[in-house]
Design a protein around this motif. Structure first.
Motif, PDB file in Angstrom:
ATOM      1  N   GLU A  51       0.808  -1.214   0.000  1.00 44.99           N
ATOM      2  CA  GLU A  51       0.000   0.000   0.000  1.00 44.99           C
ATOM      3  C   GLU A  51       0.845   1.268   0.000  1.00 44.99           C
ATOM      4  O   GLU A  51       0.430   2.305  -0.539  1.00 44.99           O
ATOM      5  CB  GLU A  51      -0.950  -0.010   1.204  1.00 44.99           C
ATOM      6  CG  GLU A  51      -1.985  -1.132   1.136  1.00 44.99           C
ATOM      7  CD  GLU A  51      -2.956  -1.117   2.297  1.00 44.99           C
ATOM      8  OE1 GLU A  51      -3.164  -0.031   2.888  1.00 44.99           O
ATOM      9  OE2 GLU A  51      -3.504  -2.193   2.630  1.00 44.99           O
ATOM     10  N   HIS A  52       2.046   1.197   0.576  1.00 48.26           N
ATOM     11  CA  HIS A  52       2.922   2.366   0.596  1.00 48.26           C
ATOM     12  C   HIS A  52       3.403   2.740  -0.808  1.00 48.26           C
ATOM     13  O   HIS A  52       3.860   3.870  -1.027  1.00 48.26           O
ATOM     14  CB  HIS A  52       4.125   2.124   1.505  1.00 48.26           C
ATOM     15  CG  HIS A  52       3.807   2.160   2.961  1.00 48.26           C
ATOM     16  ND1 HIS A  52       3.263   1.073   3.614  1.00 48.26           N
ATOM     17  CD2 HIS A  52       3.930   3.148   3.886  1.00 48.26           C
ATOM     18  CE1 HIS A  52       3.086   1.388   4.889  1.00 48.26           C
ATOM     19  NE2 HIS A  52       3.472   2.639   5.079  1.00 48.26           N
ATOM     20  N   HIS A  53       3.301   1.813  -1.744  1.00 47.45           N
ATOM     21  CA  HIS A  53       3.751   2.078  -3.114  1.00 47.45           C
ATOM     22  C   HIS A  53       2.617   2.603  -3.991  1.00 47.45           C
ATOM     23  O   HIS A  53       2.835   2.872  -5.181  1.00 47.45           O
ATOM     24  CB  HIS A  53       4.318   0.807  -3.740  1.00 47.45           C
ATOM     25  CG  HIS A  53       5.549   0.307  -3.055  1.00 47.45           C
ATOM     26  ND1 HIS A  53       6.081  -0.950  -3.304  1.00 47.45           N
ATOM     27  CD2 HIS A  53       6.371   0.884  -2.131  1.00 47.45           C
ATOM     28  CE1 HIS A  53       7.157  -1.128  -2.554  1.00 47.45           C
ATOM     29  NE2 HIS A  53       7.354  -0.033  -1.840  1.00 47.45           N
ATOM     30  N   ALA A  54       1.435   2.746  -3.423  1.00 48.85           N
ATOM     31  CA  ALA A  54       0.271   3.141  -4.201  1.00 48.85           C
ATOM     32  C   ALA A  54       0.035   4.646  -4.139  1.00 48.85           C
ATOM     33  O   ALA A  54       0.172   5.281  -3.089  1.00 48.85           O
ATOM     34  CB  ALA A  54      -0.972   2.411  -3.706  1.00 48.85           C
ATOM     35  N   LEU A  55      -0.334   5.190  -5.289  1.00 49.30           N
ATOM     36  CA  LEU A  55      -0.875   6.533  -5.355  1.00 49.30           C
ATOM     37  C   LEU A  55      -2.378   6.441  -5.084  1.00 49.30           C
ATOM     38  O   LEU A  55      -2.928   5.341  -4.966  1.00 49.30           O
ATOM     39  CB  LEU A  55      -0.636   7.122  -6.746  1.00 49.30           C
ATOM     40  CG  LEU A  55       0.818   7.254  -7.207  1.00 49.30           C
ATOM     41  CD1 LEU A  55       0.875   7.527  -8.707  1.00 49.30           C
ATOM     42  CD2 LEU A  55       1.522   8.373  -6.441  1.00 49.30           C
ATOM     43  N   SER A  56      -3.058   7.567  -4.993  1.00 49.96           N
ATOM     44  CA  SER A  56      -4.515   7.499  -5.053  1.00 49.96           C
ATOM     45  C   SER A  56      -4.874   6.875  -6.401  1.00 49.96           C
ATOM     46  O   SER A  56      -4.159   7.077  -7.388  1.00 49.96           O
ATOM     47  CB  SER A  56      -5.121   8.896  -4.915  1.00 49.96           C
ATOM     48  OG  SER A  56      -5.086   9.332  -3.564  1.00 49.96           O
ATOM     49  N   PRO A  57      -5.959   6.075  -6.488  1.00 48.47           N
ATOM     50  CA  PRO A  57      -6.265   5.374  -7.735  1.00 48.47           C
ATOM     51  C   PRO A  57      -6.235   6.278  -8.961  1.00 48.47           C
ATOM     52  O   PRO A  57      -5.746   5.887 -10.016  1.00 48.47           O
ATOM     53  CB  PRO A  57      -7.653   4.796  -7.470  1.00 48.47           C
ATOM     54  CG  PRO A  57      -7.633   4.508  -5.989  1.00 48.47           C
ATOM     55  CD  PRO A  57      -6.887   5.681  -5.395  1.00 48.47           C
ATOM     56  N   LEU A  58      -6.797   7.469  -8.841  1.00 47.00           N
ATOM     57  CA  LEU A  58      -6.606   8.515  -9.844  1.00 47.00           C
ATOM     58  C   LEU A  58      -5.723   9.583  -9.201  1.00 47.00           C
ATOM     59  O   LEU A  58      -6.204  10.379  -8.385  1.00 47.00           O
ATOM     60  CB  LEU A  58      -7.946   9.119 -10.288  1.00 47.00           C
ATOM     61  CG  LEU A  58      -8.784   8.281 -11.249  1.00 47.00           C
ATOM     62  CD1 LEU A  58     -10.145   8.937 -11.475  1.00 47.00           C
ATOM     63  CD2 LEU A  58      -8.067   8.064 -12.578  1.00 47.00           C
ATOM     64  N   PRO A  59      -4.431   9.628  -9.522  1.00 50.25           N
ATOM     65  CA  PRO A  59      -3.539  10.607  -8.893  1.00 50.25           C
ATOM     66  C   PRO A  59      -3.938  12.049  -9.185  1.00 50.25           C
ATOM     67  O   PRO A  59      -3.634  12.954  -8.433  1.00 50.25           O
ATOM     68  CB  PRO A  59      -2.176  10.277  -9.501  1.00 50.25           C
ATOM     69  CG  PRO A  59      -2.293   8.835  -9.920  1.00 50.25           C
ATOM     70  CD  PRO A  59      -3.706   8.688 -10.384  1.00 50.25           C
TER      71      PRO A  59
ATOM     72  N   PHE B  27      -3.936  14.786  -6.205  1.00 48.30           N
ATOM     73  CA  PHE B  27      -4.398  14.258  -4.921  1.00 48.30           C
ATOM     74  C   PHE B  27      -3.213  13.711  -4.129  1.00 48.30           C
ATOM     75  O   PHE B  27      -2.209  13.279  -4.710  1.00 48.30           O
ATOM     76  CB  PHE B  27      -5.424  13.135  -5.135  1.00 48.30           C
ATOM     77  CG  PHE B  27      -6.681  13.578  -5.815  1.00 48.30           C
ATOM     78  CD1 PHE B  27      -7.485  14.555  -5.256  1.00 48.30           C
ATOM     79  CD2 PHE B  27      -7.074  13.017  -7.022  1.00 48.30           C
ATOM     80  CE1 PHE B  27      -8.656  14.963  -5.880  1.00 48.30           C
ATOM     81  CE2 PHE B  27      -8.237  13.409  -7.660  1.00 48.30           C
ATOM     82  CZ  PHE B  27      -9.029  14.389  -7.093  1.00 48.30           C
ATOM     83  N   LEU B  28      -3.340  13.706  -2.817  1.00 45.17           N
ATOM     84  CA  LEU B  28      -2.331  13.078  -1.970  1.00 45.17           C
ATOM     85  C   LEU B  28      -2.415  11.563  -2.127  1.00 45.17           C
ATOM     86  O   LEU B  28      -3.497  11.003  -2.352  1.00 45.17           O
ATOM     87  CB  LEU B  28      -2.565  13.441  -0.501  1.00 45.17           C
ATOM     88  CG  LEU B  28      -2.474  14.925  -0.121  1.00 45.17           C
ATOM     89  CD1 LEU B  28      -2.888  15.114   1.332  1.00 45.17           C
ATOM     90  CD2 LEU B  28      -1.070  15.458  -0.354  1.00 45.17           C
ATOM     91  N   SER B  29      -1.296  10.887  -2.016  1.00 49.10           N
ATOM     92  CA  SER B  29      -1.298   9.429  -1.956  1.00 49.10           C
ATOM     93  C   SER B  29      -1.838   8.994  -0.602  1.00 49.10           C
ATOM     94  O   SER B  29      -1.787   9.760   0.373  1.00 49.10           O
ATOM     95  CB  SER B  29       0.116   8.891  -2.165  1.00 49.10           C
ATOM     96  OG  SER B  29       0.600   9.225  -3.447  1.00 49.10           O
ATOM     97  N   PRO B  30      -2.351   7.766  -0.506  1.00 49.38           N
ATOM     98  CA  PRO B  30      -2.980   7.331   0.750  1.00 49.38           C
ATOM     99  C   PRO B  30      -2.041   7.268   1.951  1.00 49.38           C
ATOM    100  O   PRO B  30      -2.504   7.238   3.083  1.00 49.38           O
ATOM    101  CB  PRO B  30      -3.535   5.944   0.410  1.00 49.38           C
ATOM    102  CG  PRO B  30      -2.832   5.527  -0.830  1.00 49.38           C
ATOM    103  CD  PRO B  30      -2.507   6.767  -1.572  1.00 49.38           C
ATOM    104  N   ARG B  31      -0.725   7.266   1.715  1.00 54.96           N
ATOM    105  CA  ARG B  31       0.213   7.275   2.835  1.00 54.96           C
ATOM    106  C   ARG B  31       1.061   8.555   2.859  1.00 54.96           C
ATOM    107  O   ARG B  31       2.032   8.632   3.610  1.00 54.96           O
ATOM    108  CB  ARG B  31       1.124   6.038   2.773  1.00 54.96           C
ATOM    109  CG  ARG B  31       0.371   4.698   2.853  1.00 54.96           C
ATOM    110  CD  ARG B  31      -0.460   4.580   4.118  1.00 54.96           C
ATOM    111  NE  ARG B  31      -1.317   3.417   4.130  1.00 54.96           N
ATOM    112  CZ  ARG B  31      -0.986   2.243   4.664  1.00 54.96           C
ATOM    113  NH1 ARG B  31       0.209   2.079   5.206  1.00 54.96           N
ATOM    114  NH2 ARG B  31      -1.827   1.229   4.629  1.00 54.96           N
ATOM    115  N   ASP B  32       0.694   9.548   2.057  1.00 54.58           N
ATOM    116  CA  ASP B  32       1.394  10.834   2.109  1.00 54.58           C
ATOM    117  C   ASP B  32       1.083  11.567   3.405  1.00 54.58           C
ATOM    118  O   ASP B  32       0.004  11.386   3.998  1.00 54.58           O
ATOM    119  CB  ASP B  32       0.953  11.726   0.943  1.00 54.58           C
ATOM    120  CG  ASP B  32       1.675  11.427  -0.351  1.00 54.58           C
ATOM    121  OD1 ASP B  32       2.630  10.628  -0.322  1.00 54.58           O
ATOM    122  OD2 ASP B  32       1.276  11.995  -1.390  1.00 54.58           O
ATOM    123  N   THR B  33       2.003  12.421   3.815  1.00 49.53           N
ATOM    124  CA  THR B  33       1.712  13.307   4.937  1.00 49.53           C
ATOM    125  C   THR B  33       0.716  14.379   4.504  1.00 49.53           C
ATOM    126  O   THR B  33       0.575  14.685   3.315  1.00 49.53           O
ATOM    127  CB  THR B  33       2.982  13.987   5.461  1.00 49.53           C
ATOM    128  OG1 THR B  33       3.605  14.707   4.385  1.00 49.53           O
ATOM    129  CG2 THR B  33       3.965  12.975   6.025  1.00 49.53           C
TER     130      THR B  33
END
Length: 334
Positions: free
Chosen positions: A67-75, A119-125
């Motif tokens: 999951e840390h390697h994932a962007l939001s599904p639509l970045p 969009f922020l990624s799901p694990r971005d600050t």
């Protein structure tokens, strides 16, 4: 079917994700990005579903899905529209600031158009320049649609929903009153949002029915349970209604994201919900808790998000397995 965008390029690299969110396989031979797949959905959907089936049966090369390697599904997306389907939340927030609740709010959805160019990624600050701005989380459900013609009916809008995901719609609460007071909508008070690592087709969601997703939206704040409101309860406007509302005067392009607004449940007595520690279902944003504190005690006691605070938003199936992966973010002073 579960899809994700791994880091690599501005719009990510499309992968199909296993049902248990543990494995993935590259979908680049079908479409390089999720937006490309949405633009050519009639061709791509059956191919992606076939790839998903092959992944489940071990018929294609696979890699661990991190999951840390994932962007939001639509970045980034052509359009991001956020509704306010849980009118209970709107009523509470307006009550706390002494604003009247128009009766039309129960029959005509609220909706704003947010920034969608990144969009922020799901694990971005979550970047925060000034704590005085009142940084808040907002746990939501969101859908991605295909092309929606102008004037589409609710049923046509429902049929256009391609994928479902979770959202953290970050809000700067203390900037909202002055900005709305200008009479021209949100801009500075609505910074970049984040979405779950995985987007899921409605048919793969047991809780999806008639434009609503039932199930507890689990919100943690600094590792402690904060909210478990059921997304299928107290939803005044289903997603078909929200999407049709957005398409009343204009067509929506494939890849448009429509959010539900903060998930919110009433208390058992029909009044404001209670914190989890008091036997309630808690809240999906700090503003609602602060509203309840103001109603009950005359003032809010819980602070908004500060540097190093962490937020986690997730939904699990009946067996306790993650459905969309988790949005997990820490506030970072910048």
């Amino acid at each position: 079917m579960k899809l994700a965008s791994l880091k690599g390029g501005r719009d990510g690299r499309l992968v199909v994700v296993s049902n248990d969110v543990a494995w993935c396989t590259d979908a680049g031979t079908i479409a390089p990005t999720l937006q490309a797949a949405l633009d050519d959905w009639e061709r791509c959907e059956p191919l992606l579903r076939g790839l998903a089936e092959s992944l489940e049966h071990g018929g294609v090369p696979k890699d661990r899905f991190h999951e840390h390697h994932a962007l939001s599904p639509l970045p980034r997306a052509y359009q991001w529209l956020d509704g306010s389907a849980y009118v209970n939340h709107v009523q509470l927030v307006r009550q706390a600031r002494g604003a009247e609740m128009p009766e039309s709010f129960w029959t005509d959805p609220l909706m704003y158009q947010g920034a969608s160019d990144g969009f922020l990624s799901p694990r971005d600050t979550i970047p925060l320049a000034d704590a005085a701005w009142g940084c808040d989380l907002e746990g939501e459900i969101a859908v991605i649609v295909g092309d929606v013609p102008l004037g589409s009916s609710r049923e046509e809008a429902l049929a256009a929903i391609r994928l479902v995901m979770l959202c953290n719609d970050v809000s700067l609460r203390n900037l909202i009153p002055a900005e709305l007071g200008k009479g021209f909508g949100f801009v500075q008070s609505k910074p970049a949002s984040a979405f779950s690592p995985v987007a899921v087709s409605p048919d793969a969601l047991p809780g999806w029915s008639d434009g609503k997703l039932s199930g507890a939206l689990l919100v943690e704040l600094n590792g402690k349970d904060f909210g478990a409101a059921d997304a299928g309860v107290d939803m005044t406007f289903d997603f078909g209604t929200l999407v049709a509302h957005a398409a009343k005067t204009r067509a929506l392009s494939a890849g448009t994201i429509v959010g539900s607004g903060t998930v919110s449940n009433r208390g058992e007595d029909g009044g404001p919900g209670k914190p989890i520690a008091e036997g309630g279902l808690g809240y999906s944003c700090l503003a609602e808790l602060r509203t309840v504190e103001t109603i009950l005690h005359g003032s809010a006691k819980t602070p908004f998000l500060l540097g190093d605070d962490t937020v986690r938003i997730e939904m699990k199936d009946a067996k306790g397995h993650t459905i969309f992966g988790a949005i997990e973010q820490q506030v970072e002073r910048v």
